[in-house]
Scaffold this motif. Sequence first.
Motif, short mmCIF file in Angstrom:
data_model
loop_
_atom_site.label_atom_id
_atom_site.label_comp_id
_atom_site.label_asym_id
_atom_site.label_seq_id
_atom_site.Cartn_x
_atom_site.Cartn_y
_atom_site.Cartn_z
N ARG A 61 0.85 -1.18 0.00
CA ARG A 61 0.00 0.00 0.00
C ARG A 61 0.90 1.24 0.00
O ARG A 61 1.88 1.30 0.74
CB ARG A 61 -0.84 -0.04 1.28
N GLY A 62 0.57 2.20 -0.84
CA GLY A 62 1.35 3.44 -0.86
C GLY A 62 2.41 3.46 -1.94
O GLY A 62 2.90 4.53 -2.31
N VAL A 63 2.77 2.29 -2.46
CA VAL A 63 3.75 2.25 -3.55
C VAL A 63 3.02 2.53 -4.87
O VAL A 63 2.00 1.91 -5.15
CB VAL A 63 4.45 0.86 -3.62
N LEU A 64 3.53 3.46 -5.65
CA LEU A 64 2.90 3.82 -6.91
C LEU A 64 2.87 2.62 -7.86
O LEU A 64 3.83 1.86 -7.93
CB LEU A 64 3.68 4.95 -7.60
N ASP A 81 -9.64 2.42 -9.01
CA ASP A 81 -8.25 2.04 -8.78
C ASP A 81 -7.98 0.66 -9.37
O ASP A 81 -8.85 -0.22 -9.31
CB ASP A 81 -8.01 2.00 -7.26
N VAL A 82 -6.79 0.48 -9.94
CA VAL A 82 -6.35 -0.83 -10.41
C VAL A 82 -4.95 -1.07 -9.85
O VAL A 82 -4.07 -0.21 -9.98
CB VAL A 82 -6.31 -0.91 -11.96
N ARG A 83 -4.75 -2.21 -9.19
CA ARG A 83 -3.43 -2.57 -8.69
C ARG A 83 -3.06 -3.90 -9.35
O ARG A 83 -3.88 -4.81 -9.41
CB ARG A 83 -3.45 -2.78 -7.17
N ILE A 84 -1.82 -3.98 -9.84
CA ILE A 84 -1.42 -5.20 -10.54
C ILE A 84 -0.30 -5.91 -9.79
O ILE A 84 0.68 -5.29 -9.39
CB ILE A 84 -1.02 -4.86 -11.99
N GLY A 85 -0.49 -7.20 -9.62
CA GLY A 85 0.52 -8.00 -8.95
C GLY A 85 0.83 -9.25 -9.75
O GLY A 85 0.40 -9.38 -10.90
N LYS A 86 1.59 -10.15 -9.15
CA LYS A 86 1.94 -11.40 -9.82
C LYS A 86 1.29 -12.57 -9.11
O LYS A 86 1.08 -12.55 -7.92
CB LYS A 86 3.46 -11.57 -9.80
#
Lengths: 82, 82
Positions: free
Chosen positions: B12-15, B36-41
Motif C-alpha cells: 500500500r502506498g507504492v505507486l 483504482d487498479v493494482r497489478i501483482g503477480k
Amino acid sequence: MIRAKVYVTLKRGVLDPQGETVRGALETLGFAGVQDVRIGKFMVITFNAVSREDAAKRVEEMCKKLLANPVIEDYRFELEEG
Amino acid sequence: MIRAKVYVTLKRGVLDPQGETVRGALETLGFAGVQDVRIGKFMVITFNAVSREDAAKRVEEMCKKLLANPVIEDYRFELEEG
C-alpha cells in the motif's frame, strides 16, 4: 464499492518462458526439486457498481476486452463488497 | 508433489504505473467508475517436499530470496498437495 480480484493465467500447454527462467533461477539458488513454475497476473480493481450482477458482468467484459488475451490466457475473478 | 500458489502485490502506498495505465485504458474503453487498479503477480510453483512444513519453509525462502522484493512488495501463498 466493489473490489474485483482477477487472476489471469496462461492456458495449459502455452509455453511460459518467464516461469522457466524463474525455475532455473530457483535451481541456481539451491532450491532442488522444483518441477514447474507458471507465472500469471493478479489484479485488484476497485469500482462502483449498482449490483453484484452488474459488477460481475462488467468484470467479465473487462477481462475479455483488455485484461486477458483469450487466445492464450484463462481468467477467473472474485468479487468483494465494501 | 506440492503446488504453491504465490501472490505478490505492491505494498500500500507504492505507486503502480502499470495499474494506472490499465485504469486509464478501461476508462477509454467506456468502463466508468473505475477508481483504482493494482497489478501483482500470481505464480504456481510445483515441487517436491517431504512435508507441508518443509514446503511452507521453502516457499517462504523462495519469496524472500527471489519471487518478491520485500522493500516494495508483499507476498502470501497457499499450498496444495497432490
